[in-house]
Design a protein around this motif. Structure first.
Motif, PDB file in Angstrom:
ATOM      1  N   VAL A 245       0.729  -0.824  -0.222  1.00 33.88           N
ATOM      2  CA  VAL A 245       0.054   0.352   0.379  1.00 33.88           C
ATOM      3  C   VAL A 245       0.811   1.310  -0.333  1.00 33.88           C
ATOM      4  CG1 VAL A 245      -1.900  -0.952   0.972  1.00 33.88           C
ATOM      5  CG2 VAL A 245      -0.077  -0.366   2.452  1.00 33.88           C
ATOM      6  N   GLY A 246       1.769   1.085   0.981  1.00 33.51           N
ATOM      7  CA  GLY A 246       2.721   2.127   0.383  1.00 33.51           C
ATOM      8  C   GLY A 246       3.216   2.577  -0.623  1.00 33.51           C
ATOM      9  N   SER A 247       3.539   1.212  -1.205  1.00 32.33           N
ATOM     10  CA  SER A 247       4.328   2.078  -3.060  1.00 32.33           C
ATOM     11  C   SER A 247       2.654   2.201  -3.801  1.00 32.33           C
ATOM     12  CB  SER A 247       4.755   0.735  -3.714  1.00 32.33           C
ATOM     13  OG  SER A 247       5.900  -0.043  -2.682  1.00 32.33           O
ATOM     14  N   ALA A 248       2.095   1.780  -3.914  1.00 27.85           N
ATOM     15  CA  ALA A 248       0.947   2.183  -4.051  1.00 27.85           C
ATOM     16  C   ALA A 248      -0.099   3.306  -3.787  1.00 27.85           C
ATOM     17  CB  ALA A 248      -0.627   0.934  -3.566  1.00 27.85           C
ATOM     18  N   ARG A 249       0.120   4.043  -2.923  1.00 25.93           N
ATOM     19  CA  ARG A 249       0.253   5.886  -2.570  1.00 25.93           C
ATOM     20  C   ARG A 249       1.629   6.769  -2.991  1.00 25.93           C
ATOM     21  NH1 ARG A 249       1.214   9.292   2.517  1.00 25.93           N
ATOM     22  NH2 ARG A 249       3.361   8.646   1.934  1.00 25.93           N
ATOM     23  N   THR A 250       2.470   6.207  -3.387  1.00 27.44           N
ATOM     24  CA  THR A 250       3.497   5.963  -3.966  1.00 27.44           C
ATOM     25  C   THR A 250       3.305   6.976  -5.321  1.00 27.44           C
ATOM     26  OG1 THR A 250       5.220   6.183  -2.368  1.00 27.44           O
ATOM     27  CG2 THR A 250       6.235   6.632  -4.413  1.00 27.44           C
ATOM     28  N   PHE A 251       2.982   5.264  -5.986  1.00 32.55           N
ATOM     29  CA  PHE A 251       2.276   5.822  -7.260  1.00 32.55           C
ATOM     30  C   PHE A 251       1.275   6.760  -7.675  1.00 32.55           C
ATOM     31  CE2 PHE A 251      -0.391   3.426 -10.464  1.00 32.55           C
ATOM     32  CZ  PHE A 251       0.227   4.197 -11.735  1.00 32.55           C
ATOM     33  N   ILE A 252       0.414   6.819  -6.742  1.00 35.59           N
ATOM     34  CA  ILE A 252      -0.847   6.990  -7.254  1.00 35.59           C
ATOM     35  C   ILE A 252      -0.546   8.872  -7.208  1.00 35.59           C
ATOM     36  CG2 ILE A 252      -2.903   8.346  -5.819  1.00 35.59           C
ATOM     37  CD1 ILE A 252      -3.223   5.360  -5.170  1.00 35.59           C
ATOM     38  N   LEU A 253       0.477   9.042  -5.597  1.00 36.66           N
ATOM     39  CA  LEU A 253       0.652  10.281  -5.968  1.00 36.66           C
ATOM     40  C   LEU A 253       1.376  11.193  -6.611  1.00 36.66           C
ATOM     41  CD1 LEU A 253       1.234  11.071  -2.377  1.00 36.66           C
ATOM     42  CD2 LEU A 253      -0.816  11.795  -3.476  1.00 36.66           C
ATOM     43  N   ASN A 254       2.657  10.457  -7.784  1.00 37.86           N
ATOM     44  CA  ASN A 254       2.983  10.228  -9.131  1.00 37.86           C
ATOM     45  C   ASN A 254       2.284  10.901 -10.334  1.00 37.86           C
ATOM     46  OD1 ASN A 254       6.227  10.787  -8.895  1.00 37.86           O
ATOM     47  ND2 ASN A 254       5.318   9.254  -6.902  1.00 37.86           N
ATOM     48  N   TRP A 255       1.372  10.096  -9.615  1.00 41.88           N
ATOM     49  CA  TRP A 255       0.263   9.802 -11.223  1.00 41.88           C
ATOM     50  C   TRP A 255      -0.176  11.106 -11.320  1.00 41.88           C
ATOM     51  CZ3 TRP A 255      -5.287   9.773 -11.805  1.00 41.88           C
ATOM     52  CH2 TRP A 255      -5.474  10.455 -13.204  1.00 41.88           C
ATOM     53  N   LEU A 256      -1.067  11.459 -10.266  1.00 40.03           N
ATOM     54  CA  LEU A 256      -2.221  12.695  -9.634  1.00 40.03           C
ATOM     55  C   LEU A 256      -0.729  14.279 -10.372  1.00 40.03           C
ATOM     56  CD1 LEU A 256      -4.439  11.949  -8.400  1.00 40.03           C
ATOM     57  CD2 LEU A 256      -3.001  11.603  -6.206  1.00 40.03           C
ATOM     58  N   PHE A 257       0.325  14.613  -9.334  1.00 40.39           N
ATOM     59  CA  PHE A 257       1.327  15.462  -9.904  1.00 40.39           C
ATOM     60  C   PHE A 257       1.529  15.348 -11.725  1.00 40.39           C
ATOM     61  CE2 PHE A 257       5.213  17.359 -10.611  1.00 40.39           C
ATOM     62  CZ  PHE A 257       5.130  18.424  -9.764  1.00 40.39           C
ATOM     63  N   ALA A 258       1.652  14.130 -12.245  1.00 40.93           N
ATOM     64  CA  ALA A 258       1.752  14.507 -13.405  1.00 40.93           C
ATOM     65  C   ALA A 258       0.170  14.441 -14.289  1.00 40.93           C
ATOM     66  CB  ALA A 258       1.929  12.944 -13.939  1.00 40.93           C
ATOM     67  N   ARG A 259      -0.654  14.476 -13.922  1.00 35.87           N
ATOM     68  CA  ARG A 259      -1.972  14.425 -14.759  1.00 35.87           C
ATOM     69  C   ARG A 259      -1.976  16.030 -14.048  1.00 35.87           C
ATOM     70  NH1 ARG A 259      -1.263   9.261 -16.788  1.00 35.87           N
ATOM     71  NH2 ARG A 259       0.058  10.927 -18.066  1.00 35.87           N
ATOM     72  N   HIS A 260      -2.008  16.570 -12.761  1.00 36.41           N
ATOM     73  CA  HIS A 260      -2.411  17.477 -12.684  1.00 36.41           C
ATOM     74  C   HIS A 260      -1.961  18.685 -13.184  1.00 36.41           C
ATOM     75  CE1 HIS A 260      -4.431  20.586 -10.026  1.00 36.41           C
ATOM     76  NE2 HIS A 260      -2.796  21.372  -9.554  1.00 36.41           N
ATOM     77  N   ASN A 261      -0.859  18.150 -13.729  1.00 33.76           N
ATOM     78  CA  ASN A 261       0.539  19.092 -14.428  1.00 33.76           C
ATOM     79  C   ASN A 261       0.629  19.075 -15.482  1.00 33.76           C
ATOM     80  OD1 ASN A 261       0.869  21.033 -11.893  1.00 33.76           O
ATOM     81  ND2 ASN A 261       2.221  18.487 -10.925  1.00 33.76           N
ATOM     82  N   HIS A 262      -0.270  17.947 -16.017  1.00 35.09           N
ATOM     83  CA  HIS A 262       0.095  18.219 -17.210  1.00 35.09           C
ATOM     84  C   HIS A 262       1.402  17.365 -17.755  1.00 35.09           C
ATOM     85  CE1 HIS A 262      -4.079  19.405 -17.961  1.00 35.09           C
ATOM     86  NE2 HIS A 262      -3.540  20.845 -17.186  1.00 35.09           N
ATOM     87  N   GLY A 263       2.280  16.549 -16.781  1.00 35.20           N
ATOM     88  CA  GLY A 263       3.137  16.337 -17.479  1.00 35.20           C
ATOM     89  C   GLY A 263       3.172  14.981 -17.826  1.00 35.20           C
ATOM     90  N   THR A 264       4.397  13.980 -17.430  1.00 37.05           N
ATOM     91  CA  THR A 264       4.423  13.042 -18.364  1.00 37.05           C
ATOM     92  C   THR A 264       4.550  11.341 -16.890  1.00 37.05           C
ATOM     93  OG1 THR A 264       5.800  13.235 -20.268  1.00 37.05           O
ATOM     94  CG2 THR A 264       5.766  11.166 -20.161  1.00 37.05           C
ATOM     95  N   MET A 265       4.316  10.663 -17.218  1.00 37.13           N
ATOM     96  CA  MET A 265       4.664   9.673 -15.904  1.00 37.13           C
ATOM     97  C   MET A 265       5.187   8.520 -16.678  1.00 37.13           C
ATOM     98  SD  MET A 265       3.172   8.318 -12.524  1.00 37.13           S
ATOM     99  CE  MET A 265       3.681   6.946 -12.389  1.00 37.13           C
ATOM    100  N   VAL A 266       6.414   7.824 -15.959  1.00 39.51           N
ATOM    101  CA  VAL A 266       6.971   7.095 -16.475  1.00 39.51           C
ATOM    102  C   VAL A 266       7.237   5.997 -15.159  1.00 39.51           C
ATOM    103  CG1 VAL A 266      10.073   6.397 -16.394  1.00 39.51           C
ATOM    104  CG2 VAL A 266       9.029   8.659 -17.536  1.00 39.51           C
ATOM    105  N   LEU A 267       7.090   4.965 -15.218  1.00 40.70           N
ATOM    106  CA  LEU A 267       7.219   3.881 -14.844  1.00 40.70           C
ATOM    107  C   LEU A 267       8.399   2.788 -15.477  1.00 40.70           C
ATOM    108  CD1 LEU A 267       5.707   1.467 -12.825  1.00 40.70           C
ATOM    109  CD2 LEU A 267       5.493  -0.043 -14.819  1.00 40.70           C
ATOM    110  N   ARG A 268       8.997   2.854 -14.340  1.00 35.73           N
ATOM    111  CA  ARG A 268      10.929   2.240 -14.446  1.00 35.73           C
ATOM    112  C   ARG A 268      10.950   0.753 -13.156  1.00 35.73           C
ATOM    113  NH1 ARG A 268      14.854   6.241 -12.800  1.00 35.73           N
ATOM    114  NH2 ARG A 268      14.979   5.568 -10.706  1.00 35.73           N
ATOM    115  N   LEU A 269      10.704  -0.069 -13.259  1.00 32.54           N
ATOM    116  CA  LEU A 269      10.932  -0.653 -12.416  1.00 32.54           C
ATOM    117  C   LEU A 269      12.858  -1.087 -12.317  1.00 32.54           C
ATOM    118  CD1 LEU A 269       8.630  -2.621 -12.412  1.00 32.54           C
ATOM    119  CD2 LEU A 269       9.343  -3.709 -14.042  1.00 32.54           C
ATOM    120  N   ASP A 270      12.571  -0.370 -11.012  1.00 32.10           N
ATOM    121  CA  ASP A 270      14.522  -0.717 -10.568  1.00 32.10           C
ATOM    122  C   ASP A 270      14.659  -2.231  -9.675  1.00 32.10           C
ATOM    123  OD1 ASP A 270      14.464   1.774 -10.484  1.00 32.10           O
ATOM    124  OD2 ASP A 270      14.471   2.240  -9.023  1.00 32.10           O
ATOM    125  N   ASP A 271      14.891  -2.812 -10.984  1.00 27.78           N
ATOM    126  CA  ASP A 271      15.581  -4.647 -11.041  1.00 27.78           C
ATOM    127  C   ASP A 271      16.672  -5.165 -11.119  1.00 27.78           C
ATOM    128  OD1 ASP A 271      15.743  -3.317 -13.466  1.00 27.78           O
ATOM    129  OD2 ASP A 271      14.277  -5.399 -13.924  1.00 27.78           O
TER     130      ASP A 271
END
Length: 491
Positions: free
Chosen positions: A26-52
RNA sequence: GGCGCUAUCGUCUAGGGGUUAGGACGUGAGAUUCUCAAUCUUAAAACACGGGUUCGAUUCCCGUUAGCGCUACCA
């Protein structure tokens, strides 16, 4: 020297960079959600990167479950990368840092200094033997095949303060002298998180790094890396951590499946309710509202609303879900159009072993939707709609508070007669049964309870007339006769 | 131990030098009702502590305490 990382784009670019070492929590999910919100609110770009980059701990099933979790949330991203596919870039950049003398080889065997690195004197900062090794000897030992880690040569004795303005925590600074010579490359040649993450953030032109507060102090190291990379450091914003009721950071090991987003999904949370709940942990719209749609949250979202104190997810051993999350889910459930809710309910009915027609489910949904909080509550609430045979119930339930078995039997017999000819729709049933009550000189409650129990098999159920209308005469009459038989057996 | 961060009802939070410290969840009571639920009304419930600054601090500053994070060749 050619510029390794050309200047970043002007529209915001954010990234979510989970490491695939377990399910999405859930912590990761929230980080994802807030990043998404920031990106979409500001008409920016959302990048998903697997840190493996941690070969030891990465698993394919983890990658699968992370994607599964993200897909369930329903928030999209624009670009996707895998860190492990970018190793050449990482090595090249590490080589450049080493060539500039900003890093050195540390031949100390892995974990050798674990115990006495830090103590009462303070934290371990560096091993001068290794830090000051001559380039010639370093080259010679490396050429001889001796394993080494590459460490950043943090400036010493300079009084230099590393600073940045955090989007949430404000101005931050720390003396470089207090930062240890952290590793860039492991002795197996793989980049560490710090290195790979910064290189990729620079290369992908990430403009805003929004991540958990557990990285707040790591940021000073990252500043050093960006500088060594000759890249402009992005903006940082750290999010307060999600913690358990005992105050400890939520962890898979300690708290188990209660921190997995699939647990919420399987219990019948709606993604929008889950998102709504998570956003309210550590962020506030500052308008006294709690129930918010995704669009509303997106429009309202700014970093100013992010709080600085850790937020407790209020779960217990008995109940893995925060009561507020459950309440929000109930609200979102009721906000859904009936057809949509019906569709969501179907799999939960199937899973409970019921196989109702979509038409039946559509008829039942409005009757139970105010009585369930999670989708999984629906099957136990609606079982009697689907069962051809009612589960056994205590005949005593048929008897109203002020009454006896004889009264209950009289009510049911009378009802049986009336219902034999009544049209089975809400209005007709209600008027017929109310008239019947009057004829028997009974209060509505005394009249309806025996019938309800006969039809539903229990005292607490959806409204009687709607229920009977859905079930129809062919189901209701036999159930009433059975109830009469039970009463007879009692006597 | 060192460094960093944080501190408003049980929980999530709003507020901010002068307020009856607001909202939500949960809890209690009541209303409504064919049961349950929903709904409505209502109650209890908080500025961690100590010093400053100030005419006045919950709010600003310092300290204490507590909690959390980092201090790995994990991320």
């Amino acid at each position: 020297m050619p510029e390794l990382f050309p200047s970043p784009a002007s529209t915001p670019r954010v990234r979510f960079a989970p490491s695939p070492t377990g399910y999405l929590h859930v912590g990761s999910a929230r980080t994802f959600i807030l990043n998404w919100l920031f990106a979409r609110h500001n008409h920016g770009t959302m990048v998903l990167r697997l840190d493996d980059t941690d070969l030891e701990r990465n698993t394919d099933t983890s990658v699968q479950s992370i994607f599964e979790g993200l897909r369930w949330l329903g928030l999209n991203w624009d670009e996707e990368y895998k860190q492990s596919e970018r190793l050449a870039l990482h090595r090249q950049a590490a080589e450049a840092i080493f060539a500039r003398g900003l890093a050195y080889r540390d031949f100390t065997p892995a974990h050798a200094g674990d115990d006495n690195q830090s103590g009462p004197q303070g934290a371990w900062l560096f091993n001068s033997g290794m830090r000051d090794l001559s380039r010639e000897e370093s080259d010679r030992r490396a050429a001889a095949g001796e394993a080494f880690a590459l460490r950043f040569r943090v400036p010493r004795g300079t009084d230099r303060a590393l600073r940045f303005i955090d989007g949430v925590y404000g101005e931050q600074s720390k003396l470089a002298d207090e930062v240890e010579d952290f590793a860039l490359l492991r002795s197996d040649g793989m980049p560490t998180y710090h290195l790979a993450s910064c290189i990729d953030d620079a290369d992908l032109h990430i403009s805003h790094i929004i991540r958990g507060q557990d990285h707040l102090t790591n940021t000073f190291k990252h500043l050093l890396i960006f500088e060594a990379l000759e890249a402009k450091a992005p903006q940082f914003a750290h999010l307060p951590l999600l913690v358990a009721p005992d105050g400890a950071k939520l962890s898979k090991r300690k708290h188990g499946p209660v921190v997995s987003v699939t647990t919420y999904r399987d219990a019948g949370f709606l993604p929008q309710a889950f998102i709504n709940f998570l956003c309210l942990l550590g962020w506030s719209p500052k308008n006294d509202r709690d129930f918010l749609t995704l669009d509303e949250i997106r429009d309202l979202f700014t970093l100013d609303g992010v709080n600085r104190a850790n937020a407790v997810v209020n779960f217990t051993e008995a109940d893995p879900f925060d009561p507020k999350a459950v309440w929000l889910n109930a609200e979102h459930l009721r906000a859904l159009p009936v057809e949509e809710l019906s569709e969501k309910l179907m799999p939960f009915f199937e899973q409970a072993g019921f196989h109702p027609s979509p038409k039946m489910v559509a008829a039942v949904t409005p009757l139970i939707r105010e009585r369930i909080k999670l989708l999984r509550d629906a099957a136990p609430a609606a079982d009697f709609f689907f069962l051809s045979e009612l589960p056994p119930y205590d005949p005593a339930e048929l008897i109203p508070q002020k009454g006896d078995a004889a009264l209950a039997a009289r009510v049911l017999q009378h009802a049986e007669q009336v219902l034999a000819t009544t049209t089975f729709d809400h209005a007709s049933l209600e008027s017929a049964l109310r008239e019947a009550a009057a004829a028997l000189n009974l209060k509505a409650g005394s009249m309806f309870q025996p019938i309800r129990v006969a039809i539903c098999g229990r005292k607490n159920a959806p409204p009687l007339f709607e229920t009977m209308a859905v079930l129809g005469r062919d189901v209701c009459l036999p159930r009433i006769r059975q109830a009469i038989a039970k009463l007879d057996a009692l006597a």
